[in-house]
Design a protein around this motif. Structure first.
Motif: not given
Length: 51
Positions: A19-22, A30-36
């Motif tokens: 998911q992070i790679a995608a 989305d930096e917020t989504a990546l952080r979570e």
């Protein structure tokens, strides 16, 4: 029993990695989504290490 738990955690960890790679491959991640996602991945990694 613990082995199946570790396997489940490793599977979740791999899923989060995907998911992070995608998300990072998107034109505007989305930096917020990546952080979570990264926080969740770290918590799972810590749980695996504690086993």
């Amino acid at each position: 029993m613990a082995s199946s738990h570790v396997n489940a955690l490793q599977s979740k960890h791999a899923g989060l990695e995907a998911q992070i790679a995608a998300e990072m491959n998107r034109p505007a991640p989305d930096e917020t989504a990546l952080r979570e996602l990264k926080r969740k991945k770290l918590r799972i990694k810590e749980a695996i290490a504690a086993q």
